[in-house]
Write an enzyme that holds these catalytic residues in place. Structure first.
Site, mmCIF file in Angstrom:
data_model
loop_
_atom_site.group_PDB
_atom_site.id
_atom_site.type_symbol
_atom_site.label_atom_id
_atom_site.label_comp_id
_atom_site.label_asym_id
_atom_site.label_seq_id
_atom_site.Cartn_x
_atom_site.Cartn_y
_atom_site.Cartn_z
ATOM 1 N N ARG A 75 -10.645 0.149 14.673
ATOM 2 C CA ARG A 75 -10.288 0.942 13.503
ATOM 3 C C ARG A 75 -11.093 0.479 12.294
ATOM 4 O O ARG A 75 -11.878 1.234 11.754
ATOM 5 C CB ARG A 75 -8.774 0.844 13.249
ATOM 6 C CG ARG A 75 -8.254 1.850 12.242
ATOM 7 C CD ARG A 75 -6.742 1.795 12.106
ATOM 8 N NE ARG A 75 -6.270 0.534 11.526
ATOM 9 C CZ ARG A 75 -5.019 0.340 11.100
ATOM 10 N NH1 ARG A 75 -4.121 1.301 11.225
ATOM 11 N NH2 ARG A 75 -4.663 -0.823 10.584
ATOM 12 N N LYS A 104 0.837 -1.200 0.000
ATOM 13 C CA LYS A 104 0.000 0.000 0.000
ATOM 14 C C LYS A 104 0.874 1.254 0.000
ATOM 15 O O LYS A 104 2.094 1.181 0.143
ATOM 16 C CB LYS A 104 -0.922 -0.019 1.217
ATOM 17 C CG LYS A 104 -0.196 0.009 2.555
ATOM 18 C CD LYS A 104 -1.170 -0.044 3.721
ATOM 19 C CE LYS A 104 -0.410 0.005 5.048
ATOM 20 N NZ LYS A 104 -1.319 0.028 6.211
ATOM 21 N N MET A 111 12.122 24.304 3.694
ATOM 22 C CA MET A 111 11.409 23.615 2.625
ATOM 23 C C MET A 111 12.342 22.885 1.661
ATOM 24 O O MET A 111 12.070 21.742 1.263
ATOM 25 C CB MET A 111 10.532 24.598 1.842
ATOM 26 C CG MET A 111 9.693 23.926 0.755
ATOM 27 S SD MET A 111 8.685 25.075 -0.196
ATOM 28 C CE MET A 111 7.460 25.529 1.045
ATOM 29 N N TYR A 133 16.117 29.545 9.717
ATOM 30 C CA TYR A 133 14.961 30.306 10.199
ATOM 31 C C TYR A 133 14.899 30.324 11.724
ATOM 32 O O TYR A 133 15.165 29.318 12.395
ATOM 33 C CB TYR A 133 13.663 29.693 9.665
ATOM 34 C CG TYR A 133 13.396 29.973 8.210
ATOM 35 C CD1 TYR A 133 13.200 31.271 7.755
ATOM 36 C CD2 TYR A 133 13.318 28.934 7.294
ATOM 37 C CE1 TYR A 133 12.934 31.534 6.420
ATOM 38 C CE2 TYR A 133 13.051 29.175 5.956
ATOM 39 C CZ TYR A 133 12.865 30.487 5.528
ATOM 40 O OH TYR A 133 12.604 30.734 4.201
#
EC number: 5.1.1.1
Length: 346
Positions: free
Chosen positions: A130, A35, A292, A244
């Protein structure tokens, strides 16, 4: 080239399947979970290699994932869909010959009406809350379901990565209470359940994360390596900061390499304070925040400036990165971004 190189060792993947197959026992079929696009590594390439290794049954999360796997493994291999028969899935299930693992009486009605005679399985809830039919629902539809000849009945363990957790035995007991005496193959265990021992194996096991080189299969071969080019190296003086938010400040002159990857490439932002890269076997600390597209790394202690640094590889796998980011190897694998130059070995 400024993009990183993600190397996927298909021979290691196959070796991990064979090792987990050996642990599953001679009387148990070992399937493969592919998956989430083969846990981020490419479902078609992964499934094809696993089929060559010996896997004859596959599992995906949703019907849409079945197309690439079907193309890879041919028309006959069973491909099971964990989400069952969702509204709108009928044509895809039929055209691709996918096997929904029905999770409720509602799904069972939908399936039997829309695709009469089409193979299906049943998923039972043994305490994870679930997916799957709970004991009362299963008791109500059990005779009807079994009369339609399901091909598999399964449940899923919530705490299999914690071998001593009481939930494992509780779920085993519940699964046996719900399925003992049925003439249908049964499946309870993914990777963690395989490692719990033969009591948990039943007829089919479903290894997933262990195939791809991560916990809880500590003996797994490394499947993924990730090398990132260095764009620039600069001298940072004592008192200057990197990245940052000024979260890292140099207390001495430091050589900082800026590498060409970041959270847009699936490198979790939270790993910054505790993460590191490798130059050969030498650890190089990540400095400041992961941004990023870029990450700062301390290369002051290296004798020569490298052209690239390794973020994943032998001895520094997805679990190491996950620990630094406060997450799990699954998230690291399935987050690896599309910008990498992907190279398959084996």
């Amino acid at each position: 080239m400024a993009t990183g190189t993600l190397t996927i060792d298909l021979d290691a993947l196959a070796a991990n399947w064979r090792a987990l197959d050996a642990k599953s026992g001679a009387s148990t079929e070992t399937a493969a979970v592919v998956k989430a696009d083969g846990y981020g590594l490419g479902a078609a390439r992964v499934a094809r290699k696993l089929a060559v290794a010996g896997a004859r049954r596959f599992f995906v999360a949703v019907a849409e994932e079945g197309a690439a796997v079907r193309d890879a493994v041919g028309p006959n291999a069973p491909i099971h869909v964990f989400s069952g028969h969702m509204a709108g899935d009928t044509d895809m299930l039929g055209d691709l010959n996918l096997i929904p693992m029905l999770n409720s009486a509602e799904q069972m009605v939908r399936h039997l009406e829309a695709l009469p005679g089409h193979p299906f399985g049943i998923q039972l809830d043994t305490g994870m809350n679930r997916l799957g039919m709970e004991p009362a629902e299963w008791a109500a539809v059990r005779d009807i379901a079994l009369a339609q000849s399901p091909v598999l009945v399964m449940s899923h363990l919530a705490c299999a990565d914690e071998p001593d957790h009481h939930m494992n035995r509780n779920q085993l007991r519940a699964f046996k209470e719900m399925t003992d005496g049925i003439n249908v193959p049964r499946s309870l265990s993914a990777t963690g359940g395989i490692l719990l021992g033969s009591d948990f194996h039943f007829d089919v096991t479903r290894p997933g994360i262990g195939l791809y080189g991560a916990r809880p299969f500590e003996d797994a071969a490394t499947v993924v390596s990730l090398d990132i080019p260095i764009i620039q190296i600069r001298e940072v003086l004592a008192g200057e900061t990197v990245g940052y938010g000024n979260t890292w400040e140099a207390d001495a002159p430091t050589r900082v390499a800026t590498i060409a990857a970041g959270y847009a490439d699936g490198l979790i932002r939270a790993q910054g304070p505790d993460g590191y890269a490798l130059a050969g076997k030498t650890r190089c600390k990540i400095l400041g925040r992961v941004s990023m597209d870029l990450i700062g790394v301390d290369v002051s202690h290296l004798e020569e400036d490298p052209e690239s640094l390794r973020l994943l590889g032998p001895g520094h796998g997805v679990d190491t990165m996950a620990d630094a980011a406060g997450t799990i190897g699954y998230e690291i694998l399935t987050s690896l971004g599309a910008r990498y130059n992907r190279r398959y070995k084996g």
